[in-house]
Design a protein around this motif. Structure first.
Motif, PDB file in Angstrom:
ATOM      1  N   LYS A 121      -2.852  23.068 -19.481  1.00 12.36           N
ATOM      2  CA  LYS A 121      -2.001  21.939 -20.171  1.00 12.36           C
ATOM      3  C   LYS A 121      -2.520  22.366 -21.680  1.00 12.36           C
ATOM      4  O   LYS A 121      -3.940  22.406 -21.913  1.00 12.36           O
ATOM      5  N   LEU A 122      -1.525  22.545 -22.320  1.00  8.75           N
ATOM      6  CA  LEU A 122      -1.941  22.902 -23.760  1.00  8.75           C
ATOM      7  C   LEU A 122      -2.149  21.604 -24.745  1.00  8.75           C
ATOM      8  O   LEU A 122      -1.521  20.639 -24.590  1.00  8.75           O
ATOM      9  N   GLY A 123      -2.930  21.850 -25.708  1.00  4.98           N
ATOM     10  CA  GLY A 123      -3.006  20.648 -26.745  1.00  4.98           C
ATOM     11  C   GLY A 123      -3.527  21.476 -28.043  1.00  4.98           C
ATOM     12  O   GLY A 123      -3.548  22.743 -28.358  1.00  4.98           O
ATOM     13  N   ALA A 139      11.901  23.434 -27.965  1.00  2.00           N
ATOM     14  CA  ALA A 139      10.162  23.538 -27.977  1.00  2.00           C
ATOM     15  C   ALA A 139       9.507  22.944 -27.004  1.00  2.00           C
ATOM     16  O   ALA A 139       8.703  23.574 -26.316  1.00  2.00           O
ATOM     17  N   ILE A 140       9.846  21.802 -26.729  1.00  2.00           N
ATOM     18  CA  ILE A 140       9.342  21.022 -25.452  1.00  2.00           C
ATOM     19  C   ILE A 140       9.550  21.808 -24.044  1.00  2.00           C
ATOM     20  O   ILE A 140       8.484  22.147 -23.326  1.00  2.00           O
ATOM     21  N   ALA A 149       4.921  13.759 -21.350  1.00  2.00           N
ATOM     22  CA  ALA A 149       3.461  14.084 -21.343  1.00  2.00           C
ATOM     23  C   ALA A 149       3.246  15.122 -22.507  1.00  2.00           C
ATOM     24  O   ALA A 149       2.368  14.805 -23.365  1.00  2.00           O
ATOM     25  N   ILE A 150       4.150  16.171 -22.629  1.00  2.00           N
ATOM     26  CA  ILE A 150       3.906  16.831 -23.745  1.00  2.00           C
ATOM     27  C   ILE A 150       4.512  16.400 -25.131  1.00  2.00           C
ATOM     28  O   ILE A 150       3.769  16.794 -26.041  1.00  2.00           O
ATOM     29  N   LYS A 151       5.484  15.494 -25.345  1.00  2.00           N
ATOM     30  CA  LYS A 151       5.814  14.801 -26.475  1.00  2.00           C
ATOM     31  C   LYS A 151       4.658  13.968 -26.821  1.00  2.00           C
ATOM     32  O   LYS A 151       4.497  13.824 -28.131  1.00  2.00           O
ATOM     33  N   ARG A 198      16.248  15.001  -7.275  1.00  2.00           N
ATOM     34  CA  ARG A 198      15.932  13.905  -8.151  1.00  2.00           C
ATOM     35  C   ARG A 198      14.163  14.160  -8.498  1.00  2.00           C
ATOM     36  O   ARG A 198      13.675  13.712  -9.629  1.00  2.00           O
ATOM     37  N   ALA A 199      13.585  14.438  -7.321  1.00  2.00           N
ATOM     38  CA  ALA A 199      12.040  14.669  -7.522  1.00  2.00           C
ATOM     39  C   ALA A 199      11.645  15.567  -8.764  1.00  2.00           C
ATOM     40  O   ALA A 199      10.932  15.340  -9.530  1.00  2.00           O
ATOM     41  N   ILE A 200      12.345  16.693  -8.503  1.00  2.00           N
ATOM     42  CA  ILE A 200      12.303  17.842  -9.530  1.00  2.00           C
ATOM     43  C   ILE A 200      12.583  17.359 -11.000  1.00  2.00           C
ATOM     44  O   ILE A 200      11.956  17.515 -11.997  1.00  2.00           O
ATOM     45  N   LEU A 201      13.540  16.715 -11.121  1.00  2.00           N
ATOM     46  CA  LEU A 201      13.949  16.032 -12.307  1.00  2.00           C
ATOM     47  C   LEU A 201      13.259  15.017 -12.975  1.00  2.00           C
ATOM     48  O   LEU A 201      12.817  15.078 -14.132  1.00  2.00           O
ATOM     49  N   GLU A 202      12.568  13.933 -11.945  1.00  2.00           N
ATOM     50  CA  GLU A 202      11.729  13.286 -12.276  1.00  2.00           C
ATOM     51  C   GLU A 202      10.316  13.828 -12.934  1.00  2.00           C
ATOM     52  O   GLU A 202       9.514  13.371 -13.844  1.00  2.00           O
ATOM     53  N   LYS A 203       9.929  14.649 -12.087  1.00  2.00           N
ATOM     54  CA  LYS A 203       8.677  15.673 -12.231  1.00  2.00           C
ATOM     55  C   LYS A 203       8.821  16.258 -13.661  1.00  2.00           C
ATOM     56  O   LYS A 203       7.864  16.150 -14.735  1.00  2.00           O
ATOM     57  N   ASN A 204      10.043  16.830 -14.011  1.00  2.00           N
ATOM     58  CA  ASN A 204      10.292  17.588 -15.268  1.00  2.00           C
ATOM     59  C   ASN A 204      10.222  16.514 -16.463  1.00  2.00           C
ATOM     60  O   ASN A 204       9.615  16.899 -17.580  1.00  2.00           O
ATOM     61  N   GLU A 205      10.918  15.558 -16.226  1.00  2.00           N
ATOM     62  CA  GLU A 205      10.814  14.451 -17.369  1.00  2.00           C
ATOM     63  C   GLU A 205       9.369  13.767 -17.523  1.00  2.00           C
ATOM     64  O   GLU A 205       9.180  13.779 -18.791  1.00  2.00           O
ATOM     65  N   THR A 206       8.721  13.601 -16.555  1.00  2.00           N
ATOM     66  CA  THR A 206       7.607  13.373 -16.703  1.00  2.00           C
ATOM     67  C   THR A 206       6.724  14.052 -17.502  1.00  2.00           C
ATOM     68  O   THR A 206       5.948  13.889 -18.210  1.00  2.00           O
ATOM     69  N   GLU A 207       6.820  15.483 -17.042  1.00  2.00           N
ATOM     70  CA  GLU A 207       5.981  16.504 -17.853  1.00  2.00           C
ATOM     71  C   GLU A 207       6.361  16.533 -19.181  1.00  2.00           C
ATOM     72  O   GLU A 207       5.765  16.800 -20.298  1.00  2.00           O
ATOM     73  N   ARG A 208       7.684  16.391 -19.775  1.00  2.00           N
ATOM     74  CA  ARG A 208       8.229  16.537 -20.974  1.00  2.00           C
ATOM     75  C   ARG A 208       7.859  15.243 -21.686  1.00  2.00           C
ATOM     76  O   ARG A 208       7.345  15.487 -22.839  1.00  2.00           O
TER      77      ARG A 208
END
Length: 240
Positions: free
Chosen positions: A114-116, A100-101, A42-44, A30-40
């Motif tokens: 962190k890309l931008g 792409a995300i 942030a990318i969006k 769950r923590a991995i998924l939540e972290k991944n979703e948070t990262e995604r």
């Protein structure tokens, strides 16, 4: 008392330990998924707010794929040839695919950065263009170089380059009008005029035809707000 060579207490303890391990595993997942979703997310958000003024990204040179590195001059040439725009992702109005995300997320992990400053190459209609009064996603490297992050959609039609070539520049438009006027002059003089056509007659017919096509082209460009490829490839305005 034994139960299958194992006490009931041991069996209960083993079961409890198994349950605890399973619960810990679920928490970890769950923590991995939540972290991944948070990262995604942030990318969006970065894509939606991306600006070309962000500057260069910090890449690990050893991990870069050389066939994905392009200079701004190469991107500019392709945009002019195919009448495309090279603009910041915050102007892109279509949906950027989840793939792409994922690639951005993986790049960030691989390069520990962190890309931008994301940019996209796409036709004008896929951008929210401002009034002056098939896509490629790039991340800037620096010194005019960009790294191709992801490509999606359909490939460009092979005839697109030919169809948009008259609008490359004023010179190409003028040459196109001259060529069409010569063909049209020869056609109408053969179909509608009989007898011997003198050089003076042909010259007058050509000038009349050329002037007519120039008027039509001028009216079309003003009416549609069209501009030349060399002027619009990196412009966020639809009429500039």
């Amino acid at each position: 008392m034994l139960w299958g060579n194992k006490s009931l207490f041991d069996a209960l303890m083993q079961k409890r330990q198994h349950d605890i391990a399973e619960a810990a595993l679920l928490r970890e997942v769950r923590a991995i998924l939540e972290k991944n979703e948070t990262e995604r997310r942030a990318i969006k958000k970065s894509l939606a707010q991306s600006s070309p003024d962000t500057g260069a990204n910090t890449f690990n040179f050893d991990l870069l794929e050389t066939n994905r590195i392009f200079h701004i001059d190469q991107i500019r040439a392709v945009c002019i040839d195919y009448r495309l725009r090279f603009l910041s992702t915050h102007l892109y109005k279509s949906i950027i695919p989840e793939e792409a995300i994922s690639k951005i997320n993986q790049l960030q992990k691989n390069h520990k950065t962190k890309l931008g400053g994301f940019m996209i190459v796409a036709p004008s209609k896929q951008f929210h263009l401002e009034n002056y009064d098939d896509p490629l996603l790039f991340a800037p490297i620096g010194n005019g170089y960009y790294y191709l992050v992801h490509k999606w959609g359909n490939d460009l039609h092979p005839l697109r380059k030919i169809m948009v070539s008259p609008m490359r520049s004023f010179g190409t438009l003028l040459l196109f009008l001259l060529f069409v006027s010569i063909l049209f002059t020869l056609l109408i003089t053969k179909l509608f005029f009989y007898g011997t056509q003198t050089g003076q007659f042909m010259a007058m017919a050509f000038l009349f035809t050329f002037k007519s096509f120039c008027g039509i082209a001028l009216y079309y460009c003003f009416w549609k707000g069209k501009n030349f490829n060399v002027n619009i490839w990196n412009s966020p305005y639809y009429n500039k």
